[in-house]
Design an enzyme around this catalytic site. Structure first.
Site, PDB file in Angstrom:
ATOM      1  N   HIS B 131      51.579  48.413  39.469  1.00 27.94           N
ATOM      2  CA  HIS B 131      52.520  47.167  39.326  1.00 27.94           C
ATOM      3  C   HIS B 131      52.981  47.241  38.020  1.00 27.94           C
ATOM      4  CE1 HIS B 131      52.644  42.928  38.838  1.00 27.94           C
ATOM      5  NE2 HIS B 131      52.665  42.745  39.981  1.00 27.94           N
ATOM      6  N   ASP B 208      42.764  48.906  37.770  1.00 29.16           N
ATOM      7  CA  ASP B 208      43.277  47.651  37.956  1.00 29.16           C
ATOM      8  C   ASP B 208      42.869  47.222  39.397  1.00 29.16           C
ATOM      9  OD1 ASP B 208      44.853  45.971  39.001  1.00 29.16           O
ATOM     10  OD2 ASP B 208      46.876  46.452  38.542  1.00 29.16           O
ATOM     11  N   GLN B 211      44.278  44.063  43.860  1.00 25.58           N
ATOM     12  CA  GLN B 211      44.240  44.178  44.999  1.00 25.58           C
ATOM     13  C   GLN B 211      43.123  44.510  45.718  1.00 25.58           C
ATOM     14  OE1 GLN B 211      46.876  42.855  46.573  1.00 25.58           O
ATOM     15  NE2 GLN B 211      47.925  42.467  44.877  1.00 25.58           N
ATOM     16  N   LYS B 234      43.342  36.148  43.516  1.00 23.91           N
ATOM     17  CA  LYS B 234      43.327  37.221  44.532  1.00 23.91           C
ATOM     18  C   LYS B 234      42.249  37.077  45.585  1.00 23.91           C
ATOM     19  CE  LYS B 234      47.124  39.678  42.474  1.00 23.91           C
ATOM     20  NZ  LYS B 234      48.521  39.192  43.085  1.00 23.91           N
ATOM     21  N   CYS B 372      57.237  43.763  42.218  1.00 22.50           N
ATOM     22  CA  CYS B 372      56.731  44.211  40.632  1.00 22.50           C
ATOM     23  C   CYS B 372      56.405  45.574  40.675  1.00 22.50           C
ATOM     24  CB  CYS B 372      55.763  43.411  40.131  1.00 22.50           C
ATOM     25  SG  CYS B 372      56.350  41.649  39.979  1.00 22.50           S
TER      26      CYS B 372
END
Lengths: 144, 414
Positions: B131, B208, B211, B234, B372
């Site tokens: 991202h 990261d 997700q 999220k 993104c």
């Protein structure tokens, strides 16, 4: 004096009223209008002919013939092409003055915002501005 | 279509959907089908209630106050820290820092780690599936320090090419930042292997997890991750709350990021000493209500069971892959073997904006565009995709609705 641009706007409002506010039908109708518009030549789809402020790519060209402006447009998305085609229909074959003096009220009257969302509405506003900018440029040319 | 699911699962699913009030509405006179979960998940009633409850009964500024409300607010806030610690299996709660989201977490590390540990000539490795928020902070750091950014390429399925990663690693590698799962394609990356290999060269690694957090088990100790980030919104929690996990030794050695209240130990005009972790990195009054309510979201996930969530979502992904993939003209983008519940695709000759707009007319919320991840889109020579991403409350019937609408659009535009 009859106002040709307003007559055209009234016609569009009438057409859309038949769709009775149905979201899907309305968008299909907008896309259908775009499909009827002839494609622009690939070599005309230049950076210079792009309308600024649209997320989709919209190309717009204007020509002056016998004091009246004709527009030529295309887009990489079907809905945007349909929207652009509505504006071509409204503005085509009018004098630069008629275009400059026109008040575009049909999007609000048919509730365009509701169908295409804020982002596309902003893009639609940018398109209207571009039609008028062409009219200013061509008016200057007329007066030279 | 739930016939293949054991009855108790179907019942449980109905129970899950009932907890999300937003799902029970009509959009354009059609039932809402919410498939934009990779952008943000919806919130269960208990999360919403907790925000209302916090402001109705406990609101106060945390940590410094001596009065009862401040005490209650502080306890509630710190309870979430302990819950997050358990959720990601951190060894101590001081290693859990509250931020406003994954982007801020990554920016914090890029600045505060970079300031102390990154020098001219060093190399930082990211991957093609990142991202923008896991690309740009590292670019800025590289510019600031004279370091070089290296990128792990992906294959046509959207999987990282690990042989190329091996080639990028060297004694110059100071840092590696990759996502646990890709937001655009859903690819689950082999992060354990990535971390192990980086550590062999003495490099530190940030994962990261934006997700991944709602879908996958996270065990930062088993992974030996140096940093792990996630966003509450999220994971069925409120917006404006994020997590940065970092190993104690690293967090202590890092420079402060933002300065202000809370993060100081003692301030004189001559010199300021900084507070202990985690407070050193939590300057200013945070999103207390959001953090407090996030606890409910994590409990919702834990009570529902990550294994159960994975089972449901894998079923949805499989069903979507089959059902949507069968439609003529649909080309899936991202066909990795291991994926979270993201189905990204393009339709031949039709712009993704048109599809998104038409699906909305059918009550179906998807995301369209580059998500993104512009470098990733360039890798696949596309401008963007249509992305349907599924959460625990979605159903196969909803995928059927989307498929039917998609077929209608394609038929019309062809």
């Amino acid at each position: 004096m009859e106002n040709i641009i307003n007559q055209r706007q009234e016609k569009i409002i009438e057409e859309f009223s038949v769709l009775d506010g149905d979201q899907e039908m309305t968008i299909f109708y907008i896309m259908e209008l775009g499909q009827k518009l002839p494609d622009m030549d690939e070599e005309e789809k230049t950076e210079q002919n792009l309308v600024k402020g649209c997320q989709s790519k919209v190309w717009l060209m204007a020509h002056l013939t016998d004091g009246k402006v004709t527009f030529n447009t295309d887009s990489n998305t079907a809905i945007t092409k349909g929207l652009a085609s509505l504006l071509v229909r409204v503005f085509n074959n009018c004098t630069p003055d008629e275009i400059l003096q026109a008040e575009i009220y049909f999007p609000e009257r048919i509730g365009m915002n509701r169908y295409i969302g804020t982002q596309r509405s902003n893009g639609f506003g940018a398109m209207i501005k571009q039609f008028k900018l062409f009219a200013i440029a061509l008016k200057t040319k007329l007066n030279v | 279509m739930t016939a293949e699911l054991p009855i108790h699962t179907a019942e449980k699913l109905t129970g899950i959907r009932a907890q999300f009030p937003i799902l029970h509405q009509r959009i354009n006179n059609k039932p809402l089908v919410y498939f934009d979960n990779a952008a943000t998940t919806q919130k269960p009633q208990r999360v919403i209630d907790k925000i209302v409850h916090y402001y109705s009964t406990d609101n106060a500024n945390i940590h410094r106050g001596i009065h009862t409300l401040a005490e209650r607010a502080t306890i509630a806030y710190e309870t979430t820290r302990s819950t997050v610690q358990a959720f990601i299996n951190a060894s101590e709660k001081e290693e859990v820092i509250f931020t406003k989201g994954t982007s801020e977490s990554i920016n914090l590390v890029a600045f505060a780690f970079g300031e102390v540990f990154v020098q001219a000539g060093d190399e930082i490795i990211i991957s093609t599936v990142e991202h923008h928020s896991n690309i740009v902070p590292w670019q800025i750091l590289c510019e600031r320090k004279g370091a070089t950014l290296k990128v792990i390429p992906v294959d046509d399925a959207g999987e990282l090419i690990m042989d190329e990663y091996d080639k990028l690693l060297s004694a110059k590698t100071r840092f590696v930042a990759v996502n646990h799962a890709s937001n655009s394609l859903g690819t689950i990356n082999p992060i354990k292997e990535i971390i192990e290999k980086a550590h062999q060269y003495g490099a530190k690694v940030l994962i990261d997890g934006a997700q991944a957090a709602a879908h996958l088990e996270i065990d930062v100790q088993a992974l030996d991750a140096d940093f792990y980030t996630l966003s509450a919104h999220k994971v069925y929690g409120p917006t404006g709350v994020g997590i940065l996990y970092g190993k104690r030794a690293l967090l202590e050695a890092m420079s402060p990021y933002q300065s202000g209240g809370e993060m100081i130990s003692e301030v004189t005009f001559e010199k300021t000493t900084y507070n202990e972790i985690p407070y050193k990195f939590e300057a200013g009054t945070p999103n207390i209500a959001g953090v407090v309510a996030f606890n409910e979201a994590l409990e919702f996930v834990t009570e529902t069971g990550k294994e159960h969530i994975a089972q449901l979502e894998n079923m949805l992904l499989k069903y979507a892959t089959e059902t949507l993939g069968r439609i003529k003209g649909i080309v899936p983008v991202g066909t990795a073997r291991n994926k979270v519940s993201v189905y990204s695709f393009v339709a031949e000759g039709i712009h993704h904006f048109d599809i998104g707009q038409m699906l909305d007319a059918s009550g179906v919320a998807v995301r369209t565009g580059h998500h993104c991840t512009q470098p990733l889109m360039s890798r696949f020579n596309i401008e963007g995709t249509v992305r349907a991403s599924f959460a625990v409350y979605n159903t196969r019937e909803e995928i059927d609705i989307m498929a039917e609408s998609l077929e209608r659009i394609i038929r019309f535009l062809k």
